[in-house]
Write a protein that holds these residues in place. Sequence first.
Motif, PDB file in Angstrom:
ATOM      1  N   ARG A 531       0.722  -1.304   0.049  1.00 49.77           N
ATOM      2  CA  ARG A 531       0.003  -0.228   0.026  1.00 49.77           C
ATOM      3  C   ARG A 531       0.986   1.235  -0.131  1.00 49.77           C
ATOM      4  O   ARG A 531       1.881   1.202   0.642  1.00 49.77           O
ATOM      5  CB  ARG A 531      -0.857  -0.014   1.317  1.00 49.77           C
ATOM      6  CG  ARG A 531      -1.790  -1.110   1.284  1.00 49.77           C
ATOM      7  CD  ARG A 531      -2.723  -1.086   2.673  1.00 49.77           C
ATOM      8  NE  ARG A 531      -3.687  -2.143   2.682  1.00 49.77           N
ATOM      9  CZ  ARG A 531      -4.836  -2.424   2.022  1.00 49.77           C
ATOM     10  NH1 ARG A 531      -5.363  -1.031   1.766  1.00 49.77           N
ATOM     11  NH2 ARG A 531      -5.636  -3.167   2.446  1.00 49.77           N
ATOM     12  N   ILE A 532       0.273   2.420  -0.561  1.00 50.33           N
ATOM     13  CA  ILE A 532       0.910   3.679  -0.650  1.00 50.33           C
ATOM     14  C   ILE A 532      -0.008   4.864  -0.639  1.00 50.33           C
ATOM     15  O   ILE A 532      -0.954   4.605  -1.163  1.00 50.33           O
ATOM     16  CB  ILE A 532       2.107   3.734  -1.847  1.00 50.33           C
ATOM     17  CG1 ILE A 532       2.820   4.953  -1.824  1.00 50.33           C
ATOM     18  CG2 ILE A 532       1.043   3.829  -3.223  1.00 50.33           C
ATOM     19  CD1 ILE A 532       3.864   5.213  -2.810  1.00 50.33           C
ATOM     20  N   GLY A 533       0.273   5.614   0.140  1.00 52.66           N
ATOM     21  CA  GLY A 533      -0.758   6.967   0.033  1.00 52.66           C
ATOM     22  C   GLY A 533       0.037   8.214  -0.056  1.00 52.66           C
ATOM     23  O   GLY A 533       1.290   8.358   0.515  1.00 52.66           O
ATOM     24  N   ALA A 534      -0.503   9.143  -0.793  1.00 48.88           N
ATOM     25  CA  ALA A 534       0.572  10.447  -1.053  1.00 48.88           C
ATOM     26  C   ALA A 534      -0.802  11.573  -0.637  1.00 48.88           C
ATOM     27  O   ALA A 534      -1.910  11.548  -1.310  1.00 48.88           O
ATOM     28  CB  ALA A 534       1.035  10.476  -2.306  1.00 48.88           C
ATOM     29  N   ASP A 535      -0.097  12.590  -0.332  1.00 46.40           N
ATOM     30  CA  ASP A 535      -1.038  13.985  -0.079  1.00 46.40           C
ATOM     31  C   ASP A 535      -0.073  15.042  -0.211  1.00 46.40           C
ATOM     32  O   ASP A 535       1.151  15.118   0.194  1.00 46.40           O
ATOM     33  CB  ASP A 535      -1.742  13.924   1.214  1.00 46.40           C
ATOM     34  CG  ASP A 535      -2.953  14.920   1.173  1.00 46.40           C
ATOM     35  OD1 ASP A 535      -3.758  14.882   0.476  1.00 46.40           O
ATOM     36  OD2 ASP A 535      -2.802  15.872   2.216  1.00 46.40           O
ATOM     37  N   THR A 536      -0.707  15.882  -0.892  1.00 40.83           N
ATOM     38  CA  THR A 536       0.141  17.360  -0.966  1.00 40.83           C
ATOM     39  C   THR A 536      -1.034  18.601  -0.258  1.00 40.83           C
ATOM     40  O   THR A 536      -2.184  18.541  -0.591  1.00 40.83           O
ATOM     41  CB  THR A 536       0.481  17.860  -2.295  1.00 40.83           C
ATOM     42  OG1 THR A 536       1.461  18.961  -2.196  1.00 40.83           O
ATOM     43  CG2 THR A 536      -0.777  17.774  -3.026  1.00 40.83           C
ATOM     44  N   GLU A 537      -0.235  19.645   0.080  1.00 42.32           N
ATOM     45  CA  GLU A 537      -1.083  20.887   0.375  1.00 42.32           C
ATOM     46  C   GLU A 537      -0.210  21.926   0.683  1.00 42.32           C
ATOM     47  O   GLU A 537       1.186  21.959   0.524  1.00 42.32           O
ATOM     48  CB  GLU A 537      -1.529  20.556   2.047  1.00 42.32           C
ATOM     49  CG  GLU A 537      -2.740  21.487   2.294  1.00 42.32           C
ATOM     50  CD  GLU A 537      -3.765  21.649   1.366  1.00 42.32           C
ATOM     51  OE1 GLU A 537      -3.682  22.924   0.866  1.00 42.32           O
ATOM     52  OE2 GLU A 537      -4.795  20.922   1.326  1.00 42.32           O
ATOM     53  N   ALA A 538      -0.864  23.140   0.562  1.00 45.10           N
ATOM     54  CA  ALA A 538       0.110  24.386   0.199  1.00 45.10           C
ATOM     55  C   ALA A 538       0.621  24.690   1.782  1.00 45.10           C
ATOM     56  O   ALA A 538       0.026  24.638   2.654  1.00 45.10           O
ATOM     57  CB  ALA A 538      -0.587  25.593  -0.102  1.00 45.10           C
ATOM     58  N   THR A 539       1.859  24.752   1.779  1.00 48.87           N
ATOM     59  CA  THR A 539       2.705  24.977   2.981  1.00 48.87           C
ATOM     60  C   THR A 539       2.048  26.044   3.884  1.00 48.87           C
ATOM     61  O   THR A 539       2.098  26.140   5.134  1.00 48.87           O
ATOM     62  CB  THR A 539       4.129  25.069   2.925  1.00 48.87           C
ATOM     63  OG1 THR A 539       4.665  24.048   2.121  1.00 48.87           O
ATOM     64  CG2 THR A 539       4.958  25.111   4.265  1.00 48.87           C
ATOM     65  N   GLY A 540       1.600  27.239   3.199  1.00 52.99           N
ATOM     66  CA  GLY A 540       1.102  28.324   3.998  1.00 52.99           C
ATOM     67  C   GLY A 540      -0.303  28.387   4.304  1.00 52.99           C
ATOM     68  O   GLY A 540      -0.710  29.355   4.693  1.00 52.99           O
ATOM     69  N   ARG A 541      -0.781  27.265   3.841  1.00 53.65           N
ATOM     70  CA  ARG A 541      -2.310  27.227   4.100  1.00 53.65           C
ATOM     71  C   ARG A 541      -2.632  27.150   5.667  1.00 53.65           C
ATOM     72  O   ARG A 541      -1.933  26.581   6.673  1.00 53.65           O
ATOM     73  CB  ARG A 541      -3.088  26.148   3.698  1.00 53.65           C
ATOM     74  CG  ARG A 541      -4.284  25.651   4.122  1.00 53.65           C
ATOM     75  CD  ARG A 541      -4.917  24.165   3.952  1.00 53.65           C
ATOM     76  NE  ARG A 541      -6.201  24.134   4.425  1.00 53.65           N
ATOM     77  CZ  ARG A 541      -6.917  23.014   4.387  1.00 53.65           C
ATOM     78  NH1 ARG A 541      -6.403  21.854   3.782  1.00 53.65           N
ATOM     79  NH2 ARG A 541      -8.077  22.817   4.775  1.00 53.65           N
ATOM     80  N   PRO A 542      -3.529  28.186   6.209  1.00 55.08           N
ATOM     81  CA  PRO A 542      -3.650  28.225   7.776  1.00 55.08           C
ATOM     82  C   PRO A 542      -4.272  27.022   8.195  1.00 55.08           C
ATOM     83  O   PRO A 542      -5.179  26.706   8.038  1.00 55.08           O
ATOM     84  CB  PRO A 542      -4.544  29.328   7.854  1.00 55.08           C
ATOM     85  CG  PRO A 542      -4.394  30.178   6.478  1.00 55.08           C
ATOM     86  CD  PRO A 542      -4.222  29.164   5.491  1.00 55.08           C
ATOM     87  N   VAL A 543      -3.276  26.310   9.145  1.00 53.04           N
ATOM     88  CA  VAL A 543      -3.846  25.102   9.760  1.00 53.04           C
ATOM     89  C   VAL A 543      -3.828  25.152  11.275  1.00 53.04           C
ATOM     90  O   VAL A 543      -4.613  24.851  12.100  1.00 53.04           O
ATOM     91  CB  VAL A 543      -2.920  23.870   9.229  1.00 53.04           C
ATOM     92  CG1 VAL A 543      -3.319  22.637  10.032  1.00 53.04           C
ATOM     93  CG2 VAL A 543      -3.501  23.593   7.723  1.00 53.04           C
ATOM     94  N   TYR A 544      -2.618  25.630  11.768  1.00 50.40           N
ATOM     95  CA  TYR A 544      -2.348  25.562  13.085  1.00 50.40           C
ATOM     96  C   TYR A 544      -3.118  26.662  14.045  1.00 50.40           C
ATOM     97  O   TYR A 544      -3.380  27.675  13.456  1.00 50.40           O
ATOM     98  CB  TYR A 544      -0.727  25.974  13.599  1.00 50.40           C
ATOM     99  CG  TYR A 544      -0.437  26.248  14.911  1.00 50.40           C
ATOM    100  CD1 TYR A 544      -0.387  25.030  15.544  1.00 50.40           C
ATOM    101  CD2 TYR A 544      -0.519  27.423  15.401  1.00 50.40           C
ATOM    102  CE1 TYR A 544      -0.104  25.254  17.145  1.00 50.40           C
ATOM    103  CE2 TYR A 544      -0.231  27.365  16.994  1.00 50.40           C
ATOM    104  CZ  TYR A 544       0.119  26.365  17.768  1.00 50.40           C
ATOM    105  OH  TYR A 544       0.467  26.232  19.086  1.00 50.40           O
ATOM    106  N   GLY A 545      -3.730  26.137  15.263  1.00 54.08           N
ATOM    107  CA  GLY A 545      -4.731  27.005  15.816  1.00 54.08           C
ATOM    108  C   GLY A 545      -6.315  26.899  15.374  1.00 54.08           C
ATOM    109  O   GLY A 545      -6.886  27.706  15.847  1.00 54.08           O
ATOM    110  N   ARG A 546      -6.441  26.279  14.232  1.00 55.72           N
ATOM    111  CA  ARG A 546      -7.900  26.182  13.943  1.00 55.72           C
ATOM    112  C   ARG A 546      -8.425  25.297  14.927  1.00 55.72           C
ATOM    113  O   ARG A 546      -8.028  24.481  15.232  1.00 55.72           O
ATOM    114  CB  ARG A 546      -8.107  25.787  12.323  1.00 55.72           C
ATOM    115  CG  ARG A 546      -7.477  26.740  11.430  1.00 55.72           C
ATOM    116  CD  ARG A 546      -7.680  26.429   9.984  1.00 55.72           C
ATOM    117  NE  ARG A 546      -8.999  26.280   9.767  1.00 55.72           N
ATOM    118  CZ  ARG A 546      -9.317  25.790   8.449  1.00 55.72           C
ATOM    119  NH1 ARG A 546      -8.540  25.344   7.789  1.00 55.72           N
ATOM    120  NH2 ARG A 546     -10.777  25.868   8.141  1.00 55.72           N
TER     121      ARG A 546
END
Length: 678
Positions: A531-546
Amino acid sequence: MTRCSDASGTEPTGPAARLERVLGPPYDGRYGGPPLGTAALAAQVLRHELVPAARGGRMTRRDTAAVLLRAVARRDLLAARAHGAGAAARTGVPGSGTAAVGSADSALRAVLGAVLAGHGGVRPLTSRWTRTAVTGAFADLLAADALVLAAVRGGHLLPGSAAPWTAAADHLAPRLLRRSTGDLLGVLGTGWLRQERRHGAFHRHLRALDTTGAGGTGPPAVPPVAAESALPPGLFIPNGPLPPLNPPRPASGPDPLPAALHAAARQVTRAHPPALRSRLALLATAFAELGRERRDPRREGAQGERYALLASAAACAGVWASAVARPDAGFLAHPAWLLVALDRAAVRLGLGLPDLRPEDPEPLGVLLAEAVTRVRRNHSLDLYAVPLAGHGARAATAAGAGAPARPRRTTPVPPVTPGPPAPAPASAPGPAPLRASGPGGPWTGELLRRMDAEGHALLYGYADDWATPVRTASRAFLAHAAAVALRVGPDVPELSREPGGKPYLRGFPGLELSLSHSGPVLVLGLSRLGRIGADTEATGRPVYGRPVTRDVFTAPERAALRRLPEGERNAAAVGLWTLKEAYGKAWGLGLRLPPGSFGFSVPGAATGSVALLHRPDGVPAAGRGWRFVTHRTPCGWTVSAAVSGAGPARVPGAARDGPGGRAPDVRTATTHIPGSCP
């Protein structure tokens, strides 16, 4: 609730019932390990029962041999496969297929038993995801068993036609059940990492199915398809009478199995769901088109897998049509299970109808009620619905069983973590993702080198390099990269999807893939290891603190993020988020695998981009079968992957970390990719 199906009103065979009692409960001990002595008993019994009487053994019926092999697989799939390997060539019994049915049976009963017991963290029966995953796994188990039934009974009734069915069962059943059993992880909810008792039994069977389902036999060769033919009336009746056993014969003449779809359509009345007739017609048309399709050596794998799926659907139709004609057939005569099985086959074949709804609540309710009834009565979940040995009961030798009683386990079995066995840990993290800058180019040679050297690779690119819109670009990206890894042309791979949405390549079971895109960035993971899984997201997307991060991150992860400098917290949170999505995608679940039920830790700076799987309390999870990596592209994107079978890198000082040890250092969970923006 509908009553349990029992085709004959009795247990399938005397030897099978005796072996079931001798082997005892399907799991034993605190951690759900196999009953002690299963392998020895299997060797003693199966070495005679899988040898035809004409060769000095005791096998007189192929279906009896298949049920005996399945009884062993309910306890220990690997022991059953050791005896069932090669059974198709020697006896015409699809050993790999019937063993997979037995193992998946135990896995599904373990999960549903945990649901009914109300174990902490397990999703209840009222959960939509529980209903969908349980009924999907149940329908796939019945579909796989229907194909096995056609193969073993066809060896007696149609010896010149059964060889392709046997090959199809050995290919399809392990892969089908590996995928649907993995979906059950989401049912265990926040407690899926627990290893005690039922959870431990489930993890053991999932691990075995993951190991065996990823390899095994290739797709069958597609035989000529008969335009019109008649099938023997007893072909799809479990436990029905059979003529004497004959040696296996190669296929001769057109395949008559499509006739089962036409026969079932003639049984549909106004009392049945209107969609049932359209499903049968759709699959009958697809079977006829496959028969007319030109055989292409480049696509023989995809054509063979389509044949296996259609053969399984036809076998389901045959079982249902035969059951409708028998007053004692019970659940097998209900159209609900057939409708769900046909819908799931149609999704995997890429067929579409305006009313195609694999998650229709009405038939799912019937399947769920039947599965619950069988688990409560301790009956098997296959076509036979046989009584099983009670949990915790002492195994004893039945009169005439001819095998010693199984000894009690005296030592616990250590817990395991889902995933195939891991090789020795790597000495360093894997390389950064490979930039695929459009069809052709130098990246193709590097991809081949990585696949040959490491068995897996992670690639990324930008939509403008491939096509527009992004959906078209992602398909082109996948087709070209998979073709390079398989050393075929880009027009050869056929992309298909599971009913849950996970993509896979039809006819190439040895190559797993995971595709992700965010904005203009495309990410693809390829693996021959599992099995393999991959994901990507903008590093600057606001995540912390939400607020949502309280459900996504574990308490140790949140504490580690708070200790970081303020400017690093969000990027680290994005890295953890994508790691969790990648792991969920590897199981085909995405965020349906509760992200707060597991965490990641990178114990020291020397580990580079490699993370470690942790329980929610921060304790490292057992097992070394997975590698988790996170990278950052030059243009501000975070790329993460979870790879089964690769094993983690050696972690200096890891033995000192754990409960009460060093807290996770989320800053070291990334590596930066050199390069420039497009």
